[in-house]
Structure formats: C-alpha cells, structure tokens
Design a protein around this motif. Sequence first.
Motif, short mmCIF file in Angstrom:
data_model
loop_
_atom_site.label_atom_id
_atom_site.label_comp_id
_atom_site.label_asym_id
_atom_site.label_seq_id
_atom_site.Cartn_x
_atom_site.Cartn_y
_atom_site.Cartn_z
N ALA A 131 31.31 0.18 -8.92
CA ALA A 131 30.95 -0.17 -7.54
C ALA A 131 29.64 0.50 -7.15
CB ALA A 131 32.08 0.23 -6.59
N TYR A 132 29.50 1.79 -7.53
CA TYR A 132 28.23 2.47 -7.23
C TYR A 132 27.07 1.77 -7.92
CZ TYR A 132 24.53 5.89 -6.96
OH TYR A 132 23.31 6.49 -6.71
N ASN A 133 27.23 1.43 -9.18
CA ASN A 133 26.14 0.79 -9.91
C ASN A 133 25.81 -0.59 -9.35
OD1 ASN A 133 25.91 3.02 -11.55
ND2 ASN A 133 27.18 2.17 -13.18
N VAL A 149 13.71 2.08 -7.93
CA VAL A 149 14.03 2.00 -9.36
C VAL A 149 15.52 2.30 -9.56
CG1 VAL A 149 13.49 2.90 -11.65
CG2 VAL A 149 11.69 2.78 -9.89
N PRO A 150 16.29 1.39 -10.16
CA PRO A 150 17.74 1.58 -10.28
C PRO A 150 18.14 2.55 -11.39
CG PRO A 150 17.10 -0.58 -11.14
CD PRO A 150 15.86 0.03 -10.58
N LEU A 151 18.83 3.62 -10.98
CA LEU A 151 19.41 4.63 -11.86
C LEU A 151 20.93 4.49 -11.78
CD1 LEU A 151 19.11 7.50 -13.43
CD2 LEU A 151 19.61 8.45 -11.17
N VAL A 152 21.61 4.39 -12.92
CA VAL A 152 23.06 4.17 -12.91
C VAL A 152 23.81 5.39 -13.42
CG1 VAL A 152 22.82 1.67 -13.13
CG2 VAL A 152 23.02 3.07 -15.20
N GLY A 173 19.28 -5.26 -14.91
CA GLY A 173 18.02 -4.71 -14.44
C GLY A 173 17.96 -3.22 -14.26
N ALA A 174 19.01 -2.48 -14.66
CA ALA A 174 18.95 -1.02 -14.55
C ALA A 174 17.80 -0.47 -15.39
CB ALA A 174 20.27 -0.40 -15.00
#
Length: 372
Positions: A131-133, A149-152, A173-174
């Motif tokens: 859910a966070y990601n 910028v997406p950080l998972v 797209g992470a």
Amino acid sequence: MLRQDVKLISVDDHLIEPKHLWTDRLPAKYQDVGPRVVEDDEGHEVWQFEGQLFPQVGLNAVAGLDVEDFSTEPRRFEDMRPGCYEPNARLKDMDQDGVWASLAFPSFSRFCGQRFLEAKDKDLGLACVQAYNDFMLDEWSGADRERLVPLVILPLWDAELAAAEVRRTAARGAKAIAFSEGPAKLGLPSFHSGGWDPLFRAAVETDMPVCMHIGSSSSMITTSADAPYAMHIGLNGLNSMIAAVDLLWSPVPTTFPDIKLVLSEGGAGWAPYIMEKINWAWTKHRHYCDLPDTPPEEVWSRNFFLCFIEDVFAVEQREKIGIDNLMWEADYPHSDCAWPNSRNRLEEVLEDVDDDDAAKIGELNARRVFNL
C-alpha cells in the motif's frame, strides 16, 4: 561554483505519510488493525497499528521553523507545512527552495519499512508495504514523475518476497530501494550471509540503487543512556561508516559488481580516513580473514555513493572520495534542512568548486545513479 542552469536534485528528503494512505488502500479486513491516525489521551495525533500507538516525532517536520522552536514533542498535521505530506504542496516548497527533484524516505514506516518487519501479522505487513509503495508510485510521484522520485520499501522478513516487490514496483516506475544499513541488527541475515542474494540480484536486474539511510538499522550510535538527543546527531555519520566497512568486507560487491549502494544522510567527510584504514587492513589481513580479492578502493569507486547536506570537509576532499561518488541531499523537512535556503547554502559550499564538479554533485551524479 553551482551554475544557475543546474537542476538541483536532493537524494534524501522525507515525507510524513498522510492520514489516508493505508485507510484508502488496505482491504476491509485490515482497517481496524492497519495504520491510522488517532488522538491519544493528551490530544496528540498519533499512529495506531496493531493496537499500539506511535507518536509523530516533532523533529521530523520542522521545515521553516526557527531553531529555537525545534522540539521532539509530537506534532499535529495542522501544525506541519502541507509540503510534509501532500505532493503538490511539496513541489511548491521545492520551487521556493530552488530544488528541482527530490527522493523521499518514509517516516511512520521508518527509513526502510522496518515498522512492518515488526508486524505480528506478516500478511498485514506485506499489505502495508505494498500500500505504501502504491501510494508512492500513484499519488506521491504521480503528482510529477520527473520531480518526485519514487523510493520503495520492502517486506524485509523474506528476501524472495522483497525481490518480487522490487520487480513489481520497478515495472511501475520505481527508481530506488530503501534497505537497512545493518540488517543483522534487525535480527535478519547479515551482508556476509548470502541471504540477501535474491534481493540484490533483483536490484541489479532492475538497475535500482539500494539506499541505506542512517538509523535504518533501528539503532544509532550514542555514548550513554543519559546523553542528550543531540549526541545521536553528532555521531550519525558513524552509522554510514560502519555500513560502508561491513559491505566492503562482505561478498556483496564481489557477487554483484554492478550493484549501486547509496549511504544516505551519513555525510562524506569520513570517507578518506576510512579508505586509508581499510586499504591498510586489507593489505595486512586479507589472507587469513578471507577478504575479497578486489582492493577496497576499487570497490568503493565502483559501487558506493555518499550523500551530504553541508559537508564542507567532504567537498574539500572530493578528489579522494571520488567526485563521481558524491551527491547532495536537502533533508526536507527534518531539522538538518536549510529550507527555504537550500540552494543558496549549497552555492556557498560549492563556491570554490569547478563548475563541472559542482554540477555532478548537485545534479548529474544523481541522474546517473537513479536513472533520471
């Protein structure tokens, strides 16, 4: 000096998870036990998860406050800048700060998602991680995919599950993975065990850097139980020093020579000393300790990347550290940030630096490492 055409990229900021993040995304069966914001007996807004309460640390959201007003007391959302938790407001704060792009670590989830490692129900924990990601990819980065910028984060209790989450999010797209600077301190396999090979293999396959924030081992260096909180701040670079040596002595960079290891918020001025020390130790002790055959300095320049906020000494020693291994971070909205004067402050720090080197530190290294 930092030219005006440099689009400044911060590789370490933070977000305060908004109240709706998990309530909007978790299945109905998890609504009562999943993360949600409630008021405690003293009227503070706190997170509740699996029946436990977790306060919001005040120093996590102090951008724009005078230092005299800093406090560790819990803060309500209404007392924070909206840029702490709302992506469009964050973009406006970045504009004011002279920052083009930003990579943000979580807060309640903790720096590499270790909150969910501690979940009693691991199925719930996995649902919370995903859910966070999904929030990070759809809502946070979705506000501007170039600039946020997406950080998972990962399900840390299972390396195969973690690898699967890397591949799932990379396909969407992470750009980067948050991981622990010291997994053994979390009761997990060490860097020396080979237990993380599935994860690191996925990181290399997807070309995503592994970002290890200070404190992502759930421990900070201190001197005594009664030392002031500032003791942690003064010594936090030691966390990154320890992680660097641990990884340099481990099989990880040898097994995965293309892996990118980013040490976040630990500064960089310590690196010349550490490199001198471990090169000496490698020469003296590598045979009976069964250390990797590749000299540490070679592994360092190939695999390690350091981040700093206002590390003047690191800038002075940039050639010894490696100009291609240095990146800048703003740390918004934490207490170390200079918002709304981050760009102005970095211009001062880089005043005597060659224009091309300053551009690498401020923008180009981050573009290369994070594939922006």
